[in-house]
Design an enzyme around this catalytic site. Structure first.
Site, PDB file in Angstrom:
ATOM      1  N   ARG A  90      -4.276 -23.740 -12.594  1.00 33.00           N
ATOM      2  CA  ARG A  90      -5.429 -22.806 -12.574  1.00 33.00           C
ATOM      3  C   ARG A  90      -6.032 -22.647 -11.184  1.00 33.00           C
ATOM      4  O   ARG A  90      -7.196 -22.308 -11.024  1.00 33.00           O
ATOM      5  CB  ARG A  90      -6.523 -23.243 -13.541  1.00 33.00           C
ATOM      6  CG  ARG A  90      -6.088 -23.264 -14.983  1.00 33.00           C
ATOM      7  CD  ARG A  90      -7.271 -23.033 -15.902  1.00 33.00           C
ATOM      8  NE  ARG A  90      -6.836 -23.027 -17.270  1.00 33.00           N
ATOM      9  CZ  ARG A  90      -6.834 -24.095 -18.060  1.00 33.00           C
ATOM     10  NH1 ARG A  90      -7.261 -25.258 -17.604  1.00 33.00           N
ATOM     11  NH2 ARG A  90      -6.426 -23.988 -19.306  1.00 33.00           N
TER      12      ARG A  90
ATOM     13  N   LYS B 202      -6.036 -10.060  -2.859  1.00 34.48           N
ATOM     14  CA  LYS B 202      -5.148  -9.457  -3.863  1.00 34.48           C
ATOM     15  C   LYS B 202      -3.838 -10.243  -3.870  1.00 34.48           C
ATOM     16  O   LYS B 202      -3.208 -10.426  -2.829  1.00 34.48           O
ATOM     17  CB  LYS B 202      -4.871  -7.993  -3.537  1.00 34.48           C
ATOM     18  CG  LYS B 202      -5.966  -7.060  -3.995  1.00 34.48           C
ATOM     19  CD  LYS B 202      -5.540  -5.608  -3.898  1.00 34.48           C
ATOM     20  CE  LYS B 202      -6.665  -4.691  -4.338  1.00 34.48           C
ATOM     21  NZ  LYS B 202      -6.343  -3.268  -4.117  1.00 34.48           N
TER      22      LYS B 202
ATOM     23  N   GLU C 156      -1.072   0.894   8.373  1.00 36.78           N
ATOM     24  CA  GLU C 156      -2.320   0.359   7.796  1.00 36.78           C
ATOM     25  C   GLU C 156      -3.429   0.372   8.843  1.00 36.78           C
ATOM     26  O   GLU C 156      -4.596   0.580   8.523  1.00 36.78           O
ATOM     27  CB  GLU C 156      -2.104  -1.047   7.222  1.00 36.78           C
ATOM     28  CG  GLU C 156      -1.077  -1.146   6.094  1.00 36.78           C
ATOM     29  CD  GLU C 156      -1.516  -0.499   4.760  1.00 36.78           C
ATOM     30  OE1 GLU C 156      -2.663  -0.025   4.649  1.00 36.78           O
ATOM     31  OE2 GLU C 156      -0.676  -0.449   3.831  1.00 36.78           O
TER      32      GLU C 156
ATOM     33  N   LYS D  71     -11.945  -4.544   6.787  1.00 39.26           N
ATOM     34  CA  LYS D  71     -11.545  -4.935   5.427  1.00 39.26           C
ATOM     35  C   LYS D  71     -12.511  -5.972   4.860  1.00 39.26           C
ATOM     36  O   LYS D  71     -12.904  -5.902   3.693  1.00 39.26           O
ATOM     37  CB  LYS D  71     -10.106  -5.455   5.403  1.00 39.26           C
ATOM     38  CG  LYS D  71      -9.666  -5.781   3.987  1.00 39.26           C
ATOM     39  CD  LYS D  71      -8.213  -5.639   3.735  1.00 39.26           C
ATOM     40  CE  LYS D  71      -7.920  -5.848   2.254  1.00 39.26           C
ATOM     41  NZ  LYS D  71      -6.494  -5.888   1.964  1.00 39.26           N
TER      42      LYS D  71
ATOM     43  N   GLU E  34     -12.698  -4.048  -6.540  1.00 39.28           N
ATOM     44  CA  GLU E  34     -12.316  -2.637  -6.510  1.00 39.28           C
ATOM     45  C   GLU E  34     -12.947  -1.811  -7.624  1.00 39.28           C
ATOM     46  O   GLU E  34     -12.274  -1.050  -8.311  1.00 39.28           O
ATOM     47  CB  GLU E  34     -10.786  -2.493  -6.508  1.00 39.28           C
ATOM     48  CG  GLU E  34     -10.354  -1.174  -5.897  1.00 39.28           C
ATOM     49  CD  GLU E  34      -8.863  -1.105  -5.597  1.00 39.28           C
ATOM     50  OE1 GLU E  34      -8.332  -2.008  -4.928  1.00 39.28           O
ATOM     51  OE2 GLU E  34      -8.249  -0.129  -6.040  1.00 39.28           O
TER      52      GLU E  34
ATOM     53  N   ARG F 240     -13.685  -0.275  -2.419  1.00 40.52           N
ATOM     54  CA  ARG F 240     -12.433  -0.927  -1.984  1.00 40.52           C
ATOM     55  C   ARG F 240     -11.250   0.032  -2.140  1.00 40.52           C
ATOM     56  O   ARG F 240     -10.252  -0.068  -1.429  1.00 40.52           O
ATOM     57  CB  ARG F 240     -12.188  -2.226  -2.757  1.00 40.52           C
ATOM     58  CG  ARG F 240     -10.964  -2.965  -2.244  1.00 40.52           C
ATOM     59  CD  ARG F 240     -10.880  -4.411  -2.680  1.00 40.52           C
ATOM     60  NE  ARG F 240      -9.684  -5.029  -2.124  1.00 40.52           N
ATOM     61  CZ  ARG F 240      -9.429  -6.317  -2.090  1.00 40.52           C
ATOM     62  NH1 ARG F 240     -10.296  -7.165  -2.608  1.00 40.52           N
ATOM     63  NH2 ARG F 240      -8.312  -6.788  -1.561  1.00 40.52           N
TER      64      ARG F 240
ATOM     65  N   ASN G 151      -7.025   2.419  -0.164  1.00 40.79           N
ATOM     66  CA  ASN G 151      -5.788   3.007  -0.695  1.00 40.79           C
ATOM     67  C   ASN G 151      -5.571   4.430  -0.188  1.00 40.79           C
ATOM     68  O   ASN G 151      -4.781   5.176  -0.767  1.00 40.79           O
ATOM     69  CB  ASN G 151      -5.826   3.020  -2.232  1.00 40.79           C
ATOM     70  CG  ASN G 151      -5.904   1.619  -2.789  1.00 40.79           C
ATOM     71  OD1 ASN G 151      -5.468   0.670  -2.136  1.00 40.79           O
ATOM     72  ND2 ASN G 151      -6.476   1.472  -3.970  1.00 40.79           N
TER      73      ASN G 151
ATOM     74  N   HIS H 217      -2.210   6.047  -0.382  1.00 40.53           N
ATOM     75  CA  HIS H 217      -1.333   5.194  -1.195  1.00 40.53           C
ATOM     76  C   HIS H 217      -0.883   5.835  -2.513  1.00 40.53           C
ATOM     77  O   HIS H 217       0.156   5.466  -3.039  1.00 40.53           O
ATOM     78  CB  HIS H 217      -2.001   3.842  -1.464  1.00 40.53           C
ATOM     79  CG  HIS H 217      -1.998   2.937  -0.263  1.00 40.53           C
ATOM     80  ND1 HIS H 217      -2.597   3.278   0.936  1.00 40.53           N
ATOM     81  CD2 HIS H 217      -1.451   1.705  -0.055  1.00 40.53           C
ATOM     82  CE1 HIS H 217      -2.437   2.283   1.808  1.00 40.53           C
ATOM     83  NE2 HIS H 217      -1.749   1.316   1.238  1.00 40.53           N
TER      84      HIS H 217
ATOM     85  N   HIS I 124       3.042   5.418  -3.052  1.00 41.81           N
ATOM     86  CA  HIS I 124       3.741   4.696  -4.120  1.00 41.81           C
ATOM     87  C   HIS I 124       4.828   5.566  -4.746  1.00 41.81           C
ATOM     88  O   HIS I 124       5.915   5.080  -5.076  1.00 41.81           O
ATOM     89  CB  HIS I 124       2.743   4.207  -5.178  1.00 41.81           C
ATOM     90  CG  HIS I 124       1.875   3.090  -4.669  1.00 41.81           C
ATOM     91  ND1 HIS I 124       0.678   2.748  -5.246  1.00 41.81           N
ATOM     92  CD2 HIS I 124       2.029   2.250  -3.618  1.00 41.81           C
ATOM     93  CE1 HIS I 124       0.136   1.737  -4.572  1.00 41.81           C
ATOM     94  NE2 HIS I 124       0.940   1.420  -3.580  1.00 41.81           N
TER      95      HIS I 124
ATOM     96  N   HIS J 180       6.905   0.336   3.155  1.00 36.43           N
ATOM     97  CA  HIS J 180       5.543   0.666   2.722  1.00 36.43           C
ATOM     98  C   HIS J 180       4.789   1.456   3.807  1.00 36.43           C
ATOM     99  O   HIS J 180       4.148   2.465   3.527  1.00 36.43           O
ATOM    100  CB  HIS J 180       4.799  -0.625   2.377  1.00 36.43           C
ATOM    101  CG  HIS J 180       3.421  -0.411   1.845  1.00 36.43           C
ATOM    102  ND1 HIS J 180       3.166   0.234   0.654  1.00 36.43           N
ATOM    103  CD2 HIS J 180       2.208  -0.730   2.372  1.00 36.43           C
ATOM    104  CE1 HIS J 180       1.861   0.284   0.457  1.00 36.43           C
ATOM    105  NE2 HIS J 180       1.249  -0.293   1.491  1.00 36.43           N
TER     106      HIS J 180
HETATM  107  N1  GLY Z   1      -4.436  -3.299   0.335  1.00 42.64           N
HETATM  108  C1  GLY Z   1      -5.610  -2.792  -0.254  1.00 42.64           C
HETATM  109  C2  GLY Z   1      -6.560  -3.839  -0.729  1.00 42.64           C
HETATM  110  O1  GLY Z   1      -6.401  -5.011  -0.455  1.00 42.64           O
HETATM  111  O2  GLY Z   1      -7.504  -3.507  -1.403  1.00 42.64           O
END
Ligand code: GLY
Length: 367
Positions: free
Chosen positions: A122, A144, A186, A229, A239, A243, A247, A250, A254, A267
């Site tokens: 955990r 993430k 990025e 960030k 998010e 947040r 993207n 993106h 994708h 990417h």
């Molecule tokens: N790569 C986008 C984020 O971490 O929210």
């Protein structure tokens, strides 16, 4: 030169340290402060080839025992199979709740190792040691973690913040050119959504050999991205809102990655084209944004697909199937103007098709 940015999340505040030749001292003091006598390492195959000794020297000089597992290169490692293999590696070697896990590599290793760290017992302490530009400016920051599912990218995962991020630009010296460009996209994204200076400072990547970029300029650019960030994550860790600005480009990217396969388009390449499409869609929905600050970076990209390899109708299908899965309308991050992102739903198929054209026209060889 070194920069320390605090990333403040609900569960913890942790440092992201960016600099040159800082791995030894930073990792040593971090592990000493945790009184660690043992660590686990998940290391990307390429990083293992070039940097294993640097990591192991820190451990042997501090008399810290370790177990190491190499993660095969590429997106396919973000799989349930590899995740279970990482858990087996941890559990078979008697991981404890306080044994740190070092994630050494790019985005794939970071996401996979982060998810393994979040699920083993955990949650065990995670230290990110990103070795690619993309991982330094984006994926190692903000918690993430996850793996892919046959239904799509990153569909299994958790928000799980590390104890620290150690971004040592010495690791970048061995990066192939396409990996620099992967990270550049990025960086340009942060320029587009937040800081116009970045769109100029990124000109350092026109240097013929990116390994020769001035360390000071590189550190300050990476640190600026990390700070942007960190500020966004502090306001919206999970998010629920802003947040999603991260993207930008993106939604298109994708679909491109799926259409081309990860071997034909990385990417960063997809995000670059995705940002061009999103800029066009912003214009088609009433804004006036000159794409020149992004277009000027086009010569740095060496695309392996041509316009003829792609069809707009296929790309539309990939985009829709991605969204249907989430039972959502087509939601985009657009720009009201440079550095003013907005979240918008656009369901006008023709406008989206036109935006795709603006992006994939850029795949024609440069004259
Ligand atoms: N790569 C986008 C984020 O971490 O929210």
């Amino acid at each position: 030169m070194k920069a320390k940015i605090d990333v403040r999340s609900a569960s913890k505040t942790y440092p992201a340290i960016v600099g040159e030749s800082l791995l030894f001292n930073t990792l040593s003091s971090l592990l000493k402060s945790r009184e660690a006598d043992r660590v686990f390492i998940l290391i990307d195959e390429n990083a293992d080839q070039y940097h294993r000794e640097r990591i192991l020297t820190v451990l042997s000089d501090n008399k810290i025992d370790y177990k190491i597992r190499v993660i095969p290169q590429g997106e396919t490692s973000k799989s349930a199979k590899e995740w279970i293999a990482c858990l087996d590696f941890l559990l078979d070697n008697e991981v404890r709740r306080n044994t740190p896990l070092l994630a050494v590599g790019g985005g794939v290793t970071g996401d996979l190792a982060g998810f393994a760290a979040s699920t083993a017992l955990r949650g065990i302490p995670l230290i990110h040691i990103p070795t690619t530009l993309l991982a330094m400016v984006d994926s190692s920051i903000g918690g993430k973690t996850g793996i892919n599912h046959t239904k799509g990218k990153n569909l299994i995962g958790a928000f799980y913040q590390p104890e620290a991020v150690i971004a040592d630009i010495d690791f970048l010296k061995t990066l192939p050119r396409h990996e620099w460009v992967n990270g550049l996209s990025e960086i340009l994204k942060y320029g587009a959504i937040e800081d116009t200076d970045i769109l100029e400072k990124a000109e350092i990547f026109f240097e013929e050999n990116p390994g020769k970029i001035s360390p000071g300029e590189l550190i300050s650019l990476i640190a600026r991205c990390v700070k942007i960030k960190a500020d966004i994550v502090e306001k919206d860790e999970f998010e629920g809102g802003i947040r999603a600005y991260l993207n930008f480009g993106h939604t298109f990217a994708h679909a491109l990655e799926k259409a081309c396969g990860f071997n034909k388009m990385n990417h960063g390449e997809a995000v670059y084209l995705g940002m061009l499409a999103a800029t066009e869609l912003s214009n088609l929905t009433g804004k006036t944004i000159n794409p020149a600050p992004l277009i000027k970076y086009r010569p740095l990209y060496n695309f392996r697909v041509t316009k003829d390899d792609l069809s707009v109708s296929n790309l539309m299908e990939y985009m829709k199937s991605d969204k249907k899965r989430l039972n959502e309308n087509l939601r985009f991050i657009l720009l009201d103007q440079w550095q003013h992102p907005v979240i918008k739903t656009v369901n006008n198929k023709e406008l989206i098709e036109h935006s795709w054209m603006a992006a994939i026209n850029e795949l024609n060889p440069i004259q």
